[in-house]
Write a protein that holds these residues in place. Sequence first.
Motif, mmCIF file in Angstrom:
data_model
loop_
_atom_site.group_PDB
_atom_site.id
_atom_site.type_symbol
_atom_site.label_atom_id
_atom_site.label_comp_id
_atom_site.label_asym_id
_atom_site.label_seq_id
_atom_site.Cartn_x
_atom_site.Cartn_y
_atom_site.Cartn_z
ATOM 1 N N UNK A 22 81.251 90.650 7.518
ATOM 2 C CA UNK A 22 80.425 89.560 8.126
ATOM 3 C C UNK A 22 80.891 88.016 7.950
ATOM 4 N N UNK A 23 81.230 87.802 6.771
ATOM 5 C CA UNK A 23 81.631 86.392 6.211
ATOM 6 C C UNK A 23 82.935 85.992 7.255
ATOM 7 N N UNK A 24 83.986 87.130 7.422
ATOM 8 C CA UNK A 24 85.077 86.911 8.237
ATOM 9 C C UNK A 24 84.732 86.712 10.051
ATOM 10 N N UNK A 25 83.258 87.339 10.038
ATOM 11 C CA UNK A 25 83.046 87.006 11.501
ATOM 12 C C UNK A 25 82.255 85.673 11.865
ATOM 13 N N UNK A 26 82.098 85.030 10.557
ATOM 14 C CA UNK A 26 81.670 83.631 10.560
ATOM 15 C C UNK A 26 80.044 83.789 10.206
ATOM 16 N N UNK A 208 82.771 81.426 3.202
ATOM 17 C CA UNK A 208 81.505 81.863 4.007
ATOM 18 C C UNK A 208 80.360 82.528 2.950
ATOM 19 N N UNK A 209 81.228 83.078 1.742
ATOM 20 C CA UNK A 209 80.649 83.857 0.709
ATOM 21 C C UNK A 209 80.078 83.060 -0.560
ATOM 22 N N UNK A 351 81.756 105.508 0.383
ATOM 23 C CA UNK A 351 80.991 104.173 0.237
ATOM 24 C C UNK A 351 81.931 103.311 1.186
ATOM 25 N N UNK A 352 83.000 102.934 1.200
ATOM 26 C CA UNK A 352 83.657 101.987 1.644
ATOM 27 C C UNK A 352 83.690 102.282 3.290
ATOM 28 N N UNK A 353 83.810 103.764 4.021
ATOM 29 C CA UNK A 353 83.306 103.933 5.068
ATOM 30 C C UNK A 353 82.009 103.400 5.796
ATOM 31 N N UNK A 354 81.389 103.861 4.822
ATOM 32 C CA UNK A 354 79.643 103.679 5.199
ATOM 33 C C UNK A 354 79.518 101.978 5.315
ATOM 34 N N UNK A 355 80.026 101.287 4.437
ATOM 35 C CA UNK A 355 79.922 99.818 4.638
ATOM 36 C C UNK A 355 80.477 99.379 5.722
ATOM 37 N N UNK A 356 81.765 99.828 6.303
ATOM 38 C CA UNK A 356 82.386 99.123 7.385
ATOM 39 C C UNK A 356 81.776 99.778 8.465
ATOM 40 N N UNK A 357 81.097 100.783 8.672
ATOM 41 C CA UNK A 357 80.271 101.271 9.760
ATOM 42 C C UNK A 357 78.785 100.519 9.967
ATOM 43 N N UNK A 358 78.421 99.931 8.737
ATOM 44 C CA UNK A 358 77.212 99.223 8.745
ATOM 45 C C UNK A 358 77.558 97.843 9.219
ATOM 46 N N UNK A 359 78.615 97.278 8.941
ATOM 47 C CA UNK A 359 79.045 95.881 9.291
ATOM 48 C C UNK A 359 79.399 95.840 10.805
ATOM 49 N N UNK A 360 79.986 97.024 11.459
ATOM 50 C CA UNK A 360 79.890 97.158 12.749
ATOM 51 C C UNK A 360 78.637 97.200 13.365
ATOM 52 N N UNK A 361 77.551 97.715 12.735
ATOM 53 C CA UNK A 361 76.245 97.857 13.522
ATOM 54 C C UNK A 361 75.847 96.548 13.382
ATOM 55 N N UNK A 363 77.072 93.639 13.374
ATOM 56 C CA UNK A 363 78.162 92.557 14.282
ATOM 57 C C UNK A 363 77.697 93.209 15.774
ATOM 58 N N UNK A 364 77.470 94.420 15.814
ATOM 59 C CA UNK A 364 77.232 94.861 17.389
ATOM 60 C C UNK A 364 76.009 94.423 17.901
#
Length: 366
Positions: A22-26, A208-209, A351-361, A363-364
């Motif tokens: 999320x930080x990388x997305x601004x 941003x963090x 956990x990492x895969x679930x976190x990446x999916x959450x970030x996509x949700x 940001x989407x």
Amino acid sequence: MSTTKIVIVGSGFAGSVVAEQLARAGHQILVLDQRPHIAGNAYDECDAQGVLIHRYGPHIFHTNAQRVVDYLSRFTDWLPYEHRVLASVEGQLLPIPINQDTINRLYGLNLDEVGIQAYFERVREPRDPIKTSEDVVLNTVGRDLYEKFFRGYTRKQWGLDPSQLNAAVTARIPVRTNRDDRYFNDEFQIMPKDGYTALFQRMLDHPNIHLELNTDFFAIRQQIKAKTIIYTGPIDAYFNYCYGRLPYRSLRFEHEHLPGISRYQPAAVVNYPNDHAYTRITEFKYLTGQQHSHTAIVREYPQAEGDPYYPVPRPENEALYQQYKALAAVERNVFFVGRLAQYRYYNMDQVIAAALKTAERILGSA
């Protein structure tokens, strides 16, 4: 607090991965952690004599997910590492998962792969349907191996008999007819070259963090006016245990530094299914690849009280979790991710895969 911030509760893998994405997305991110350090249970550090240890027990990275490896590779180089475990049974240190050598050495046999398969077929106790962890083991390798390798360990680890636990617990451990003595079968078996804490430091190193350690989310909850919260702690605590407490299993760690000894035991981990109050001893230098004239070990003592480490996989606990999950589903702008928040016995890569999916949700929908 600013209403523009996204607040993330917890700086373990779940929280840190979402924070970085999320930080990388601004987005402006505030990460809170009640501990005095980042990296959650994956935290590692050098002891007083300079041996790199895992403060909360061994964390061994393995996965079949190329995406997870590619993501983490932005923050670390890797060392190849294939994990091996021995079990102390009847005066011998034998490979676990059970394989050809385990059977031949334990029973004084000389069976090949075909012979081992026939042996398992002869001693197994068929179970249909398979509902519990006991069913899994008896159905695969029979009563004697169950008693020698699994039952005592499971009772110590979970405070419950295997007959009281979901099948998934022992189903995680393969049984082999060949001589493969690696604990995991995954395509990627690697460890972060500079350790986990260094990986997290790089992951969270973004303008941003903002990090606030030694901070209890619940103590400042009423002051938080974030537009989005990502919560990685125990889901029942978030809802003030309104349906009762979800059972978690905890651990007590007994660390020991051993000066003047380069190696303490013949494998990274030795399990003690039937002896001692601890379940296993880990020697960290196997995991880290560190060269040092001293070594360091940790003994693990499972217990009911303390920091939550493992959700207890039983049908009644899953039913209770589903009640909390229903509350979480209608909680506005709050995302629950990770082993404790999702009440799942996740490995790190999951956990990492679930976190990446959450970030996509997030940001989407932003």
